[in-house]
Design a protein around this motif. Structure first.
Motif, short mmCIF file in Angstrom:
data_model
loop_
_atom_site.label_atom_id
_atom_site.label_comp_id
_atom_site.label_asym_id
_atom_site.label_seq_id
_atom_site.Cartn_x
_atom_site.Cartn_y
_atom_site.Cartn_z
N GLU A 22 0.84 -1.21 0.00
CA GLU A 22 0.00 0.00 0.00
C GLU A 22 0.87 1.25 0.00
N ALA A 23 1.92 1.26 0.81
CA ALA A 23 2.84 2.41 0.85
C ALA A 23 3.53 2.59 -0.49
N GLN A 24 3.90 1.48 -1.12
CA GLN A 24 4.55 1.55 -2.43
C GLN A 24 3.61 2.19 -3.45
N ASP A 25 2.34 1.83 -3.42
CA ASP A 25 1.37 2.41 -4.36
C ASP A 25 1.19 3.90 -4.14
N GLN A 26 1.38 4.37 -2.92
CA GLN A 26 1.19 5.79 -2.60
C GLN A 26 2.49 6.59 -2.74
N ALA A 27 3.62 5.90 -2.93
CA ALA A 27 4.91 6.58 -2.94
C ALA A 27 5.14 7.42 -4.20
N GLY A 28 4.48 7.07 -5.29
CA GLY A 28 4.68 7.83 -6.51
C GLY A 28 5.94 7.45 -7.27
N TYR A 29 6.68 6.47 -6.77
CA TYR A 29 7.88 6.02 -7.44
C TYR A 29 7.60 4.72 -8.17
N GLY A 30 8.21 4.54 -9.28
CA GLY A 30 8.06 3.31 -10.04
C GLY A 30 8.92 3.38 -11.28
N LEU A 31 8.94 2.31 -12.01
CA LEU A 31 9.73 2.25 -13.23
C LEU A 31 8.87 2.59 -14.44
N SER A 32 9.46 3.27 -15.39
CA SER A 32 8.79 3.51 -16.66
C SER A 32 8.77 2.20 -17.43
N ASP A 33 7.97 2.14 -18.48
CA ASP A 33 7.93 0.94 -19.31
C ASP A 33 9.31 0.64 -19.89
N GLU A 34 10.03 1.69 -20.29
CA GLU A 34 11.38 1.51 -20.84
C GLU A 34 12.32 0.93 -19.78
N GLN A 35 12.21 1.42 -18.56
CA GLN A 35 13.05 0.90 -17.49
C GLN A 35 12.73 -0.56 -17.19
N VAL A 36 11.45 -0.90 -17.22
CA VAL A 36 11.05 -2.29 -16.99
C VAL A 36 11.65 -3.19 -18.07
N ARG A 37 11.58 -2.75 -19.33
CA ARG A 37 12.18 -3.54 -20.41
C ARG A 37 13.67 -3.72 -20.20
N GLU A 38 14.36 -2.67 -19.74
CA GLU A 38 15.80 -2.76 -19.50
C GLU A 38 16.10 -3.74 -18.36
N VAL A 39 15.32 -3.69 -17.31
CA VAL A 39 15.51 -4.64 -16.20
C VAL A 39 15.29 -6.06 -16.69
N GLN A 40 14.23 -6.27 -17.48
CA GLN A 40 13.95 -7.60 -18.02
C GLN A 40 15.10 -8.07 -18.90
N ARG A 41 15.63 -7.18 -19.73
CA ARG A 41 16.75 -7.53 -20.60
C ARG A 41 17.96 -7.94 -19.77
N ARG A 42 18.26 -7.15 -18.76
CA ARG A 42 19.43 -7.44 -17.93
C ARG A 42 19.25 -8.73 -17.14
N ARG A 43 18.03 -9.02 -16.73
CA ARG A 43 17.79 -10.27 -16.00
C ARG A 43 17.93 -11.47 -16.92
N ARG A 44 17.55 -11.31 -18.19
CA ARG A 44 17.71 -12.41 -19.15
C ARG A 44 19.18 -12.70 -19.39
N ASP A 45 20.00 -11.66 -19.51
CA ASP A 45 21.42 -11.83 -19.81
C ASP A 45 22.21 -10.75 -19.08
N PRO A 46 22.45 -10.93 -17.78
CA PRO A 46 23.09 -9.88 -16.99
C PRO A 46 24.54 -9.61 -17.38
N ASN A 47 25.18 -10.55 -18.03
CA ASN A 47 26.58 -10.37 -18.40
C ASN A 47 26.76 -10.45 -19.91
N ALA A 48 25.91 -9.74 -20.63
CA ALA A 48 25.98 -9.78 -22.09
C ALA A 48 27.36 -9.31 -22.54
#
Length: 112
Positions: free
Chosen positions: A68-94
Motif C-alpha cells: 500500500e505504501a509503495q502504491d502511494q509513494a509515486g515512485y516506479g519504473l517507466s515501461d522503458e526501465q522495466v524492459r531494460e531490467v527484463q533484458r538485464r535479468r535475461r542476460d546480466p553479463n551480455a
C-alpha cells in the motif's frame, strides 16, 4: 498443435506469495499482483489469513502495508526501465550489444 500451459493449483501461503510477488517487478506500478483473482477470491484468502498463527498474520499485514505504501509513494519504473531490467535479468553479463543499444546507453549517460 499448441497445448495450454499446465495450471498449478495453489492454496494458503503459496497462493498469497504467488499473487503478491508473482507479478511484481521492482516496484513497477502495475496491479498485476492480483490480476487473476476475483474480489470473492481475495475476500476468501483474507478470511483464511485470519486463521493463521498470529506471527504469520503479522507478516501478511506487513507485506500488505508495504504494498500500500509503495502504491502511494509515486515512485516506479517507466515501461522503458522495466524492459531494460527484463533484458538485464535475461542476460546480466551480455558480452556484446547492438550498435543501437550502445548508442542508447551513451545517450542516457550523457543525458541526451
Amino acid at each position: 498443435m499448441e497445448t495450454e500451459p499446465e495450471q498449478v493449483a495453489l492454496s494458503g501461503d503459496a497462493e498469497l506469495r504467488h499473487h503478491l510477488f508473482g507479478g511484481l517487478l521492482f516496484g513497477h506500478r502495475r496491479n498485476c499482483y492480483m490480476s487473476n483473482m476475483s474480489k470473492p477470491q481475495v475476500k476468501d484468502l483474507l478470511e483464511r489469513v485470519l486463521t493463521w498463527p498470529a506471527e504469520r498474520q503479522d507478516d501478511a499485514a506487513e507485506i500488505l502495508a508495504l504494498m500500500e505504501a509503495q502504491d502511494q509513494a509515486g515512485y516506479g519504473l517507466s515501461d522503458e526501465q522495466v524492459r531494460e531490467v527484463q533484458r538485464r535479468r535475461r542476460d546480466p553479463n551480455a558480452s556484446h550489444v547492438t550498435l543501437n543499444e550502445f548508442n542508447a546507453r551513451i545517450d542516457r549517460l550523457l543525458g541526451e
